[in-house]
Design an enzyme around this catalytic site. Sequence first.
Site: not given
Ligand SMILES: NC(=O)c1ccc[n+]([C@@H]2O[C@H](COP(=O)([O-])OP(=O)(O)OC[C@H]3O[C@@H](n4cnc5c(N)ncnc54)[C@H](O)[C@@H]3O)[C@@H](O)[C@H]2O)c1
Length: 309
Positions: A73, A140
């Site tokens: 999250a 971020y």
């Molecule tokens: N997508 C990428 O390329 C990438 C790259 C590096 C790191 N990340 C990290 O991977 C993780 C997942 O990213 P993603 O791409 O799946 O994003 P996403 O937005 O699809 O998933 C994030 C999830 O967290 C939930 N969320 C957000 N705030 C919340 C809160 N306060 N309480 C409870 N739930 C909450 C959202 O509803 C969502 O389901 C994150 O930590 C992101 O920083 C992603």
Amino acid sequence: MRILITGGAGFIGSNIADACKKDGHEILIVDNFSTGLEKNLEYGHQCVRIDINADEMQQVFRDFKPEVVIHNAAQVSVGRSLKEPLLDQEINIRGTLNILQGCVDNGVRKIIYPSSAAVYGLPSYLPIKESHTINPESFYGITKYTPELYIKSFNKLYGLDYTILRYSNVYGPRQDPRGEGGVIAIFLDKISRGERPVVLGDGYQTRDFIFIDDVVNANLASLCLGSQGTVNVSSNTSVSLNELLNILGEIVGNSLSPIYEEERPGDIRDSQLDNSCAIQMLSWTPQIDLKTGLSNTLIYYNKSRKVLL
Ligand SMILES: NC(=O)c1ccc[n+]([C@@H]2O[C@H](COP(=O)([O-])OP(=O)(O)OC[C@H]3O[C@@H](n4cnc5c(N)ncnc54)[C@H](O)[C@@H]3O)[C@@H](O)[C@H]2O)c1
């Protein structure tokens, strides 16, 4: 294993949840659905709909008694972090602290934390190793890095084990093409609608794309390996957006003529992460090449379009 997955209704978290369930683990998802979607929980996962900052989070820990927490999250938008820095820190830093508190108060063995290439800022060399200077360009990047420091302190003070996975650009089914999302999700969404993809800049900027299944496998490996490790999870290859569009053109059997628009200020020109530490610590290697990953992802976007029509 009992695994608590925060953010499990999102792109990466829901794919991890499916794989954990398939492997026979007992999972519980916590998500506030701010960007996560009900339709991502198609395999009927148990899910508690709360904010990771809520006081009830501690009760969730007491009731479920997880052995491992995979803490996905987060507030994931660079743009939003710049517009709403307080909200960004509230979710990414305070929220992670609330999760860490739950871990140490309830005997959790390990936390797996997804960090980001954003922590490095402008690369001084490529491919970037984990020892590269930490110098985030965005809020971020700061709020993804600060929890890394807390996690290491919680390990020293309370013995909570961890693996920190610094992802490059992840792509694949369920990535949300809205907002700034991943560039591949945005391109594929346009292509599946029969529209021309839009490139910000000249298209010669390069990225290191890693397919979601490889990211999922790095998480599964971290359940038992990678103790106290911080590793890049990437393909360790770089491709320009123009090359990416050429490959997509080959897949759809059509040359794509993108629309070029002005570059986003602050965008990093080239990025590539060295993945040799992950290969060594997690006995993991990326398996899916870009063309295969793109084909699988396009099938997903075409299917979701049909469902919507
Ligand atoms: N997508 C990428 O390329 C990438 C790259 C590096 C790191 N990340 C990290 O991977 C993780 C997942 O990213 P993603 O791409 O799946 O994003 P996403 O937005 O699809 O998933 C994030 C999830 O967290 C939930 N969320 C957000 N705030 C919340 C809160 N306060 N309480 C409870 N739930 C909450 C959202 O509803 C969502 O389901 C994150 O930590 C992101 O920083 C992603």
